[in-house]
Every structure is written in C-alpha cells, then in structure tokens.
Design a protein around this motif. Structure first.
Motif, PDB file in Angstrom:
ATOM      1  N   LEU A   1      25.958   3.202 -13.985  1.00  0.00           N
ATOM      2  CA  LEU A   1      25.296   4.427 -13.526  1.00  0.00           C
ATOM      3  C   LEU A   1      24.110   4.082 -12.633  1.00  0.00           C
ATOM      4  O   LEU A   1      23.346   3.167 -12.946  1.00  0.00           O
ATOM      5  N   PRO A   2      23.932   4.821 -11.552  1.00  0.00           N
ATOM      6  CA  PRO A   2      22.803   4.527 -10.662  1.00  0.00           C
ATOM      7  C   PRO A   2      21.455   4.786 -11.343  1.00  0.00           C
ATOM      8  O   PRO A   2      20.470   4.135 -11.017  1.00  0.00           O
ATOM      9  N   ASP A   3      21.456   5.717 -12.305  1.00  0.00           N
ATOM     10  CA  ASP A   3      20.191   6.117 -12.923  1.00  0.00           C
ATOM     11  C   ASP A   3      20.492   6.856 -14.219  1.00  0.00           C
ATOM     12  O   ASP A   3      21.375   7.729 -14.239  1.00  0.00           O
ATOM     13  N   LEU A   4      19.779   6.555 -15.292  1.00  0.00           N
ATOM     14  CA  LEU A   4      19.977   7.274 -16.554  1.00  0.00           C
ATOM     15  C   LEU A   4      19.404   8.687 -16.506  1.00  0.00           C
ATOM     16  O   LEU A   4      19.642   9.488 -17.407  1.00  0.00           O
ATOM     17  N   ASP A   5      18.664   9.004 -15.451  1.00  0.00           N
ATOM     18  CA  ASP A   5      18.145  10.358 -15.282  1.00  0.00           C
ATOM     19  C   ASP A   5      19.184  11.301 -14.671  1.00  0.00           C
ATOM     20  O   ASP A   5      18.945  12.507 -14.598  1.00  0.00           O
ATOM     21  N   LEU A   6      20.319  10.771 -14.236  1.00  0.00           N
ATOM     22  CA  LEU A   6      21.392  11.597 -13.691  1.00  0.00           C
ATOM     23  C   LEU A   6      21.722  12.672 -14.721  1.00  0.00           C
ATOM     24  O   LEU A   6      22.051  12.364 -15.865  1.00  0.00           O
ATOM     25  N   ALA A   7      21.606  13.948 -14.333  1.00  0.00           N
ATOM     26  CA  ALA A   7      21.769  15.047 -15.291  1.00  0.00           C
ATOM     27  C   ALA A   7      22.780  16.067 -14.793  1.00  0.00           C
ATOM     28  O   ALA A   7      22.983  16.242 -13.589  1.00  0.00           O
ATOM     29  N   HIS A   8      23.390  16.732 -15.764  1.00  0.00           N
ATOM     30  CA  HIS A   8      24.336  17.819 -15.492  1.00  0.00           C
ATOM     31  C   HIS A   8      24.035  18.957 -16.466  1.00  0.00           C
ATOM     32  O   HIS A   8      23.592  18.723 -17.599  1.00  0.00           O
ATOM     33  N   GLU A   9      24.323  20.165 -16.018  1.00  0.00           N
ATOM     34  CA  GLU A   9      24.186  21.316 -16.906  1.00  0.00           C
ATOM     35  C   GLU A   9      25.252  21.232 -17.991  1.00  0.00           C
ATOM     36  O   GLU A   9      26.410  20.890 -17.713  1.00  0.00           O
ATOM     37  N   LEU A  10      24.842  21.545 -19.210  1.00  0.00           N
ATOM     38  CA  LEU A  10      25.774  21.515 -20.337  1.00  0.00           C
ATOM     39  C   LEU A  10      26.816  22.618 -20.191  1.00  0.00           C
ATOM     40  O   LEU A  10      26.564  23.650 -19.562  1.00  0.00           O
ATOM     41  N   PRO A  11      27.981  22.419 -20.810  1.00  0.00           N
ATOM     42  CA  PRO A  11      29.010  23.460 -20.768  1.00  0.00           C
ATOM     43  C   PRO A  11      28.566  24.678 -21.582  1.00  0.00           C
ATOM     44  O   PRO A  11      27.705  24.576 -22.462  1.00  0.00           O
ATOM     45  N   ARG A  12      29.173  25.813 -21.274  1.00  0.00           N
ATOM     46  CA  ARG A  12      28.932  27.014 -22.075  1.00  0.00           C
ATOM     47  C   ARG A  12      29.482  26.775 -23.475  1.00  0.00           C
ATOM     48  O   ARG A  12      30.636  26.395 -23.630  1.00  0.00           O
ATOM     49  N   ALA A  13      28.636  26.963 -24.468  1.00  0.00           N
ATOM     50  CA  ALA A  13      29.046  26.845 -25.864  1.00  0.00           C
ATOM     51  C   ALA A  13      27.959  27.492 -26.715  1.00  0.00           C
ATOM     52  O   ALA A  13      26.783  27.470 -26.337  1.00  0.00           O
ATOM     53  N   PRO A  14      28.320  28.064 -27.850  1.00  0.00           N
ATOM     54  CA  PRO A  14      27.326  28.740 -28.689  1.00  0.00           C
ATOM     55  C   PRO A  14      26.203  27.815 -29.164  1.00  0.00           C
ATOM     56  O   PRO A  14      25.109  28.268 -29.459  1.00  0.00           O
ATOM     57  N   TRP A  15      26.464  26.509 -29.209  1.00  0.00           N
ATOM     58  CA  TRP A  15      25.467  25.577 -29.737  1.00  0.00           C
ATOM     59  C   TRP A  15      24.585  24.969 -28.646  1.00  0.00           C
ATOM     60  O   TRP A  15      23.704  24.176 -28.949  1.00  0.00           O
ATOM     61  N   PHE A  16      24.804  25.324 -27.382  1.00  0.00           N
ATOM     62  CA  PHE A  16      23.960  24.849 -26.289  1.00  0.00           C
ATOM     63  C   PHE A  16      23.213  26.026 -25.667  1.00  0.00           C
ATOM     64  O   PHE A  16      23.840  27.016 -25.290  1.00  0.00           O
ATOM     65  N   PRO A  17      21.896  25.917 -25.509  1.00  0.00           N
ATOM     66  CA  PRO A  17      21.166  26.980 -24.811  1.00  0.00           C
ATOM     67  C   PRO A  17      21.651  27.096 -23.365  1.00  0.00           C
ATOM     68  O   PRO A  17      21.836  26.081 -22.691  1.00  0.00           O
ATOM     69  N   PRO A  18      21.873  28.305 -22.880  1.00  0.00           N
ATOM     70  CA  PRO A  18      22.347  28.480 -21.502  1.00  0.00           C
ATOM     71  C   PRO A  18      21.401  27.828 -20.496  1.00  0.00           C
ATOM     72  O   PRO A  18      20.181  27.876 -20.640  1.00  0.00           O
ATOM     73  N   GLY A  19      22.004  27.199 -19.484  1.00  0.00           N
ATOM     74  CA  GLY A  19      21.228  26.613 -18.404  1.00  0.00           C
ATOM     75  C   GLY A  19      20.571  25.280 -18.714  1.00  0.00           C
ATOM     76  O   GLY A  19      19.840  24.751 -17.888  1.00  0.00           O
ATOM     77  N   THR A  20      20.842  24.713 -19.872  1.00  0.00           N
ATOM     78  CA  THR A  20      20.242  23.430 -20.239  1.00  0.00           C
ATOM     79  C   THR A  20      21.021  22.284 -19.610  1.00  0.00           C
ATOM     80  O   THR A  20      22.247  22.279 -19.599  1.00  0.00           O
ATOM     81  N   ALA A  21      20.300  21.315 -19.084  1.00  0.00           N
ATOM     82  CA  ALA A  21      20.920  20.114 -18.514  1.00  0.00           C
ATOM     83  C   ALA A  21      20.550  18.911 -19.377  1.00  0.00           C
ATOM     84  O   ALA A  21      19.455  18.855 -19.934  1.00  0.00           O
ATOM     85  N   TRP A  22      21.481  17.976 -19.478  1.00  0.00           N
ATOM     86  CA  TRP A  22      21.229  16.720 -20.184  1.00  0.00           C
ATOM     87  C   TRP A  22      21.414  15.563 -19.207  1.00  0.00           C
ATOM     88  O   TRP A  22      22.384  15.518 -18.440  1.00  0.00           O
ATOM     89  N   SER A  23      20.510  14.624 -19.309  1.00  0.00           N
ATOM     90  CA  SER A  23      20.626  13.389 -18.532  1.00  0.00           C
ATOM     91  C   SER A  23      21.594  12.444 -19.242  1.00  0.00           C
ATOM     92  O   SER A  23      21.927  12.635 -20.419  1.00  0.00           O
ATOM     93  N   ALA A  24      22.004  11.407 -18.531  1.00  0.00           N
ATOM     94  CA  ALA A  24      22.846  10.375 -19.146  1.00  0.00           C
ATOM     95  C   ALA A  24      22.116   9.770 -20.343  1.00  0.00           C
ATOM     96  O   ALA A  24      22.727   9.481 -21.379  1.00  0.00           O
TER      97      ALA A  24
END
Length: 169
Positions: free
Chosen positions: A114-137
């Motif tokens: 990975l170029p960077d562990l800060d690489l982040a993506h928005e989490l998928p829609r799911a009841p256990w994830f707050p909407p719009g939250t992104a997680w880094s690697a």
C-alpha cells in the motif's frame, strides 16, 4: 520495526492463536458445537478468513469491493451468510486452514504494497456503521486485529469445552 510490520506481526500473533485451537482435531470435532451458540472451530476459521479477505478488498477497492448484490454489506443470501460461520458439506479443517493461510499471506503482501496506511474509503451501508464514515487501511488493520483476537477467544472456549485443551497453558 515500522508501523506496518508491527500491525502485521500483531495480526499474525492472533491468527496463530486461532489456528492453535484447531491442532490435532478431526473434521468432525472442528464442526462440533460445544456451546449454545452456532459457532464451531472450523466455522470460526472459515469466518475469520472470509472477513479478512473482504476487508483486504476494501482497503484497495472501498465499499464497492465488498458490496452484496442488494447494495448492503454482506451477501443477499442469508443462508450463504450463515454458512460462512459453520463447516458445510465439502469443508475440511485442513482446507479451511489452508484458505486462511492463503488469505493471510495476501493481506500481509497487500499491507506491504500500500502506498500509505492513511488510504481511506467510506464504509459500506450497514446498520452497524455510522453513515458517511471512512476507514483508513490502518483502521481496517486494527479492526482485523480486534476481530481475530475476539474470535480466537471464542475458539479457546469452544476447544476447552470440546476436549479440555487450551490454546495457551
């Protein structure tokens, strides 16, 4: 030792504890329920491998890489989802452990590339994830460590209930 190596080393420690709970078991023992839950040792190995593979895909491809056909996190087919937690016809403990090892090697290689562990993506829609939250690697790796450690603990209880063996001690 750098951050990536420390994270992978910690994850691998917990992978090893989970694998250790299955030592010297037959397929029948690995498929046996010893508690009131549906969990089995083989099912836990299968689940953790599948979860790690999904999260590895997420690290590079985001939610699209792990989205089910209905757009939600996980498969549409509830039976297929439940089957990842238990051994089904054709599953062997040796096969599940080999798949887990293959997934682990792939995750380890991915983390190193990975170029960077800060690489982040928005989490998928799911009841256990707050909407719009992104997680880094990095956050994904921390999640994998926590999930693997938690399931290694479950496995230790199941193994002790099965035949008295413990993964430590």
């Amino acid at each position: 030792m750098g951050e990536r190596e420390e994270l992978v080393e910690t994850l691998d420690k917990h992978r090893g504890l989970l694998r250790r709970t299955t030592r010297d078991l037959t397929d029948a023992q690995a498929a046996e329920r010893t508690t009131v839950s549906e969990l089995t040792l083989g099912g836990l190995v299968k689940h953790v491998a599948a979860a790690e593979a999904r999260w590895a895909r997420f690290m590079t491809g985001g939610a699209e890489a792990i989205r089910g056909r209905d757009g939600e996190h996980g498969p549409d087919d509830q039976e297929a989802w439940a089957a990842q937690f238990r051994m089904v016809e054709g599953d062997t403990l040796a096969g599940l452990l080999a798949e887990y090892e293959r997934v682990a090697r792939g995750t380890d290689e991915l983390v190193g590339s990975l170029p960077d562990l800060d690489l982040a993506h928005e989490l998928p829609r799911a009841p256990w994830f707050p909407p719009g939250t992104a997680w880094s690697a990095r956050r994904v790796l921390l999640h994998l460590i926590a999930e693997t450690a938690q399931h290694a603990g479950h496995a230790d209880i199941i193994r002790e209930s099965l035949d008295g063996a413990k993964s430590m001690g």
